[in-house]
Design a protein around this motif. Structure first.
Motif, mmCIF file in Angstrom:
data_model
loop_
_atom_site.group_PDB
_atom_site.id
_atom_site.type_symbol
_atom_site.label_atom_id
_atom_site.label_comp_id
_atom_site.label_asym_id
_atom_site.label_seq_id
_atom_site.Cartn_x
_atom_site.Cartn_y
_atom_site.Cartn_z
ATOM 1 N N SER A 1 0.759 -1.203 -0.012
ATOM 2 C CA SER A 1 0.170 -0.061 -0.080
ATOM 3 C C SER A 1 0.861 1.368 -0.104
ATOM 4 O O SER A 1 0.226 2.372 -0.243
ATOM 5 N N THR A 2 1.973 1.124 0.560
ATOM 6 C CA THR A 2 2.962 2.231 0.263
ATOM 7 C C THR A 2 3.571 2.613 -0.944
ATOM 8 O O THR A 2 3.653 1.617 -1.612
ATOM 9 N N GLY A 3 3.733 4.056 -1.323
ATOM 10 C CA GLY A 3 4.356 4.277 -2.606
ATOM 11 C C GLY A 3 5.579 3.657 -2.851
ATOM 12 O O GLY A 3 6.357 3.414 -1.998
ATOM 13 N N MET A 4 5.640 3.179 -4.120
ATOM 14 C CA MET A 4 6.975 2.569 -4.709
ATOM 15 C C MET A 4 8.111 3.257 -4.422
ATOM 16 O O MET A 4 9.398 2.652 -4.180
ATOM 17 N N ASP A 5 8.082 4.674 -4.644
ATOM 18 C CA ASP A 5 9.286 5.342 -4.502
ATOM 19 C C ASP A 5 9.931 5.226 -3.038
ATOM 20 O O ASP A 5 11.049 5.110 -2.680
ATOM 21 N N ILE A 6 8.811 5.206 -2.104
ATOM 22 C CA ILE A 6 9.203 5.112 -0.570
ATOM 23 C C ILE A 6 9.716 3.863 -0.313
ATOM 24 O O ILE A 6 10.587 3.662 0.611
ATOM 25 N N SER B 1 16.758 -9.117 -3.641
ATOM 26 C CA SER B 1 15.612 -8.593 -2.998
ATOM 27 C C SER B 1 15.543 -7.140 -3.664
ATOM 28 O O SER B 1 14.392 -6.913 -3.815
ATOM 29 N N LEU B 2 16.528 -6.601 -3.624
ATOM 30 C CA LEU B 2 16.232 -5.122 -4.191
ATOM 31 C C LEU B 2 16.147 -5.122 -5.642
ATOM 32 O O LEU B 2 15.102 -4.378 -6.234
ATOM 33 N N SER B 3 16.774 -5.971 -6.433
ATOM 34 C CA SER B 3 16.498 -6.343 -7.961
ATOM 35 C C SER B 3 14.882 -6.665 -8.096
ATOM 36 O O SER B 3 14.219 -6.231 -8.908
ATOM 37 N N ALA B 4 14.502 -7.384 -7.135
ATOM 38 C CA ALA B 4 13.015 -8.026 -7.313
ATOM 39 C C ALA B 4 12.177 -6.791 -7.124
ATOM 40 O O ALA B 4 11.261 -6.636 -7.701
ATOM 41 N N LEU B 5 12.480 -5.709 -6.341
ATOM 42 C CA LEU B 5 11.842 -4.732 -5.825
ATOM 43 C C LEU B 5 11.579 -3.671 -7.113
ATOM 44 O O LEU B 5 10.649 -3.266 -7.598
ATOM 45 N N TYR B 6 12.832 -3.715 -7.772
ATOM 46 C CA TYR B 6 13.169 -2.728 -8.852
ATOM 47 C C TYR B 6 12.236 -3.378 -10.290
ATOM 48 O O TYR B 6 11.540 -2.640 -10.811
ATOM 49 N N GLN B 7 12.237 -4.715 -10.191
ATOM 50 C CA GLN B 7 11.590 -5.433 -11.367
ATOM 51 C C GLN B 7 9.771 -5.287 -11.152
ATOM 52 O O GLN B 7 9.276 -5.247 -12.132
ATOM 53 N N SER B 8 9.620 -5.067 -9.984
ATOM 54 C CA SER B 8 8.149 -5.237 -9.828
ATOM 55 C C SER B 8 7.487 -3.646 -10.002
ATOM 56 O O SER B 8 6.338 -3.655 -10.071
ATOM 57 N N VAL B 9 8.364 -2.885 -10.321
ATOM 58 C CA VAL B 9 7.755 -1.412 -10.666
ATOM 59 C C VAL B 9 7.129 -1.633 -12.011
ATOM 60 O O VAL B 9 7.681 -2.100 -12.945
ATOM 61 N N ASN C 1 10.402 12.858 -16.976
ATOM 62 C CA ASN C 1 9.017 12.949 -16.414
ATOM 63 C C ASN C 1 8.871 12.236 -15.204
ATOM 64 O O ASN C 1 8.119 12.474 -14.182
ATOM 65 N N ILE C 2 9.815 11.366 -14.863
ATOM 66 C CA ILE C 2 9.940 10.487 -13.566
ATOM 67 C C ILE C 2 10.167 11.519 -12.423
ATOM 68 O O ILE C 2 9.482 11.691 -11.395
ATOM 69 N N GLY C 3 11.334 12.008 -12.471
ATOM 70 C CA GLY C 3 11.653 13.016 -11.525
ATOM 71 C C GLY C 3 11.907 12.625 -10.152
ATOM 72 O O GLY C 3 11.776 13.183 -9.135
ATOM 73 N N ASN C 4 12.230 11.268 -10.076
ATOM 74 C CA ASN C 4 12.354 10.760 -8.724
ATOM 75 C C ASN C 4 13.390 9.807 -9.004
ATOM 76 O O ASN C 4 13.579 8.713 -9.616
ATOM 77 N N ASN C 5 14.643 9.841 -8.076
ATOM 78 C CA ASN C 5 15.768 8.999 -8.172
ATOM 79 C C ASN C 5 15.567 7.657 -7.798
ATOM 80 O O ASN C 5 16.199 6.601 -8.676
ATOM 81 N N GLU C 6 14.748 7.114 -6.973
ATOM 82 C CA GLU C 6 14.441 5.734 -6.622
ATOM 83 C C GLU C 6 13.941 5.265 -7.923
ATOM 84 O O GLU C 6 14.163 4.033 -8.352
ATOM 85 N N LEU C 7 12.869 5.818 -8.383
ATOM 86 C CA LEU C 7 12.187 5.188 -9.551
ATOM 87 C C LEU C 7 12.917 5.257 -10.845
ATOM 88 O O LEU C 7 12.786 4.349 -11.796
ATOM 89 N N ILE C 8 13.861 6.299 -11.114
ATOM 90 C CA ILE C 8 14.694 6.159 -12.063
ATOM 91 C C ILE C 8 15.677 4.926 -12.068
ATOM 92 O O ILE C 8 15.989 4.327 -12.990
ATOM 93 N N MET C 9 16.203 4.596 -10.843
ATOM 94 C CA MET C 9 16.979 3.623 -10.784
ATOM 95 C C MET C 9 16.413 2.310 -10.937
ATOM 96 O O MET C 9 17.030 1.416 -11.985
ATOM 97 N N ALA C 10 15.132 2.081 -10.701
ATOM 98 C CA ALA C 10 14.523 0.930 -10.950
ATOM 99 C C ALA C 10 14.126 0.930 -12.624
ATOM 100 O O ALA C 10 14.259 -0.303 -13.292
ATOM 101 N N TYR C 11 13.779 2.069 -13.213
ATOM 102 C CA TYR C 11 13.576 2.324 -14.732
ATOM 103 C C TYR C 11 14.820 1.830 -15.461
ATOM 104 O O TYR C 11 14.854 0.850 -16.383
ATOM 105 N N TYR C 12 16.230 2.113 -15.096
ATOM 106 C CA TYR C 12 17.395 2.022 -15.632
ATOM 107 C C TYR C 12 17.417 0.335 -15.507
ATOM 108 O O TYR C 12 18.168 -0.065 -16.439
ATOM 109 N N TYR C 13 17.306 -0.168 -14.385
ATOM 110 C CA TYR C 13 17.356 -1.757 -14.202
ATOM 111 C C TYR C 13 16.605 -2.224 -15.241
ATOM 112 O O TYR C 13 17.360 -3.289 -15.856
#
Length: 605
Positions: A319-324, A342-350, A366-378
């Protein structure tokens, strides 16, 4: 005809195998859920600790057996050894019999441990935690002040799991523990169970504590009882106890009431009012469990109360935002709480769309969020079919991660991809980047291959010496690598551009017994030094324990003298004393790491 069919079958199988290798990274985490991966990490940590304990016991037993067998032989050789030892006395390391924790002065534990809540040095912080979490608790007669203050310190600096493990080693029903300490130990047990979301065990423990008339702060036990009754669908009894709780509380706990009412009414998440002003750490784990059971989000302010212990609940909260959640996962990975899988699995779930993958530049802006950009690049790197395109994405990923201070994570998440690249003349110019990634992942042989290729046409690049230094540093467990690097390399000393940094560096060079590297005539630009020194009594106490070779006392007193300070903020005289202390502690086992920390803080490399 038969041969022709066999030929086509072979080609198809080969193609399938190649394709399977390409998608293996993408489908790495589909067989296990994120919950399983995170819990697997914790289980592996516990298994590793148990294996280490067994190994240590076996080593100790073998040492005893070997000493008994060789005792007679040693007696006959003592005379020759003594004469040889005299000749080599100057070259030998003097090994000391280390203090135990219970040898320490009572006041040092009961008063001064309170001051050690912000140790800037990662190496010293890690060693401090290691000292506290490994005290021996077999003797019930030692369940006194020292044990209480150790566990209290661990709990207050966020190491609740380690505090809990110590508590589990104590016989809480022995009758030898005073009531204040006993109640605190049960507080840790209850909160640890909340943090690890073991709600059935929480409710069992709450029943036991109620029977024992245990009193916990902030009415935690009463609130746990209400929570458990609600889980058991005993709503009338829960409402009655909650009414009594409200009447007895001097200050109404608005957060608990919000969560309790939400459980009773089963309201929609959209109507939930976020928690406010969470001041008590003792209640935050109860709130965490209530939020998770109601599938409610955990916000950033909530996490900041205790990032170390709340990171796992946040990661697993859908229920918590993916960036958090990713931000919590980054913190958990840095604290060794979760694996890179585990971290890679979370990236993959975005959930990114194919449209977003088709226009990376626009998507990233457009993302403008470091956490989500890391997942996007992955994800973007994993879906590339052609090696050149995948390599291009990897380099952009690394560049972004460096600017965000997340390069260690980027290197680790792409390790399997990097292994598929082969150093060639065509990609030699990016060899240095791939070499550093391999070094971070401790793949030193691969790093050398890329480095050798890159050096052919880039021999003047200073980064080559740095990369070779890092490889040597990881493969040799002594200070000679550091000394040689400082003595022989052309380093960038321009960043040592003020008197304070010059003095810090000079203390370090003197300690390592290297000739003056800077070759400058120091000018007394600042006659007076503004850096604060520890008190005379503390400095005198450190010197006394150094002369008496009490290494554990020396380390803890040194930590107290350094509280809230970085290495470059220490007065040179103070720094020199700390280096002497480090040299004594466990025969200099931390010396190499400390030297590297200071050099890193000085930005030598």
């Amino acid at each position: 005809m038969i041969y022709l069919k066999l030929f086509f079958i072979t080609i198809i199988l080969f193609t399938f195998t190649t394709k399977a290798n390409d998608v293996e990274i993408i489908e790495l985490h589909k067989k296990k859920s994120l919950d399983q991966l995170v819990l697997e990490t914790e289980n592996n940590q516990n298994k590793t600790e148990n294996e280490l304990n067994i190994t240590n016991n076996e080593v100790e037993n073998n040492d005893v057996k070997e000493s008994n067998i060789t005792e007679d032989d040693n007696n006959s050789e003592n005379i020759d050894d003594q004469s040889a030892n005299k000749e080599n006395a100057d070259e030998q390391i003097i090994y000391i019999e280390n203090e135990t924790f219970f040898d320490l002065d009572n006041s040092l534990i009961s008063i001064q441990l309170e001051a050690l809540k912000d140790i800037k040095s990662k190496t010293l912080h890690r060693e401090f935690i290691n000292i506290l979490s490994n005290i021996k608790l077999e003797d019930e007669n030692i369940y006194g002040d020292k044990v209480y203050f150790v566990i209290k310190t661990l709990y207050e600096i966020g190491e609740m799991q380690k505090a809990y493990k110590l508590v589990t080693k104590i016989n809480l029903e022995s009758g030898k523990i005073n009531k204040e300490y006993l109640e605190f130990f049960y507080l840790i047990k209850l909160n640890y169970l909340y943090s690890s979301y073991k709600l059935s065990e929480v409710c069992k423990l709450r029943s036991f504590l109620l029977d024992q008339s245990i009193n916990l702060p902030k009415n935690l036990l009463q609130k746990s009882d209400i929570f458990c009754l609600t889980l058991e669908n005993k709503f009338s009894e829960a409402k009655l106890l909650n009414s009594l709780l409200i009447e007895s509380e001097k200050e109404k706990d608005e957060n608990f009431q919000i969560l309790f009412n939400h459980m009773l009414l089963s309201e929609n998440n959209s109507s939930f009012i976020p928690l406010i002003n969470i001041k008590s750490k003792d209640l935050v784990f109860l709130y965490s469990a209530m939020l998770r059971i109601n599938e409610l989000p955990l916000d950033k302010d909530f996490i900041e109360v205790d990032p170390l212990n709340l990171s796992i609940p946040v990661i697993l909260s859908e229920s918590t935002g993916m960036d958090i959640r990713i931000k919590a996962a980054h913190r958990a990975y840095e604290d060794n709480l979760i694996s890179i899988n585990s971290l890679s699995a979370l990236y993959q779930s975005v959930d990114f769309t194919s449209k977003q993958f088709n226009d990376p530049d626009k998507t990233i802006s457009n993302i403008g969020n470091n956490e989500l950009i890391m997942a996007y690049y992955y994800q973007l790197a994993n879906i590339q079919i052609f090696p050149d395109e995948r390599l291009d994405v990897i380099l952009k990923y690394f560049d972004f991660a460096k600017k965000s201070g997340l390069e260690r994570i980027a290197y680790a998440t792409t390790e399997k991809i990097i292994e598929t690249f082969t150093p060639t003349a065509e990609n030699s110019q990016i060899g240095i980047e791939i070499a550093f990634a391999n070094i971070a992942n401790k793949n030193f042989d691969d790093a050398l291959k890329w480095l050798t290729l890159y050096e052919i046409s880039n021999s003047k690049d200073k980064r080559i010496d740095h990369a070779k230094f890092l490889i040597d540093l990881n493969q040799n467990d002594n200070l000679n690598t550091v000394k040689n690097y400082l003595s022989n390399s052309i380093l960038n000393y321009d960043k040592i551009n003020n008197q304070s940094s010059e003095e810090t560096f000079q203390v370090l060079i003197d300690f390592l017994k290297i000739e003056n590297i800077l070759n400058k005539n120091f000018q007394y630009i600042n006659i007076l030094d503004g850096r604060v020194m520890p008190s005379y009594f503390l400095m005198n106490d450190i010197n006394r324990h150094i002369s008496e070779r009490n290494d554990l006392s020396v380390l803890l007193l040194s930590l107290i003298s350094m509280q809230n300070k970085n290495w470059t903020e220490l007065h040179p005289v103070h720094l020199n004393l700390i280096l002497e202390s480090v040299n004594l502690y466990e025969n200099g086992s931390l010396k190499k790491e400390i030297i590297l920390e200071i050099l890193s803080e000085l930005k030598i490399f």
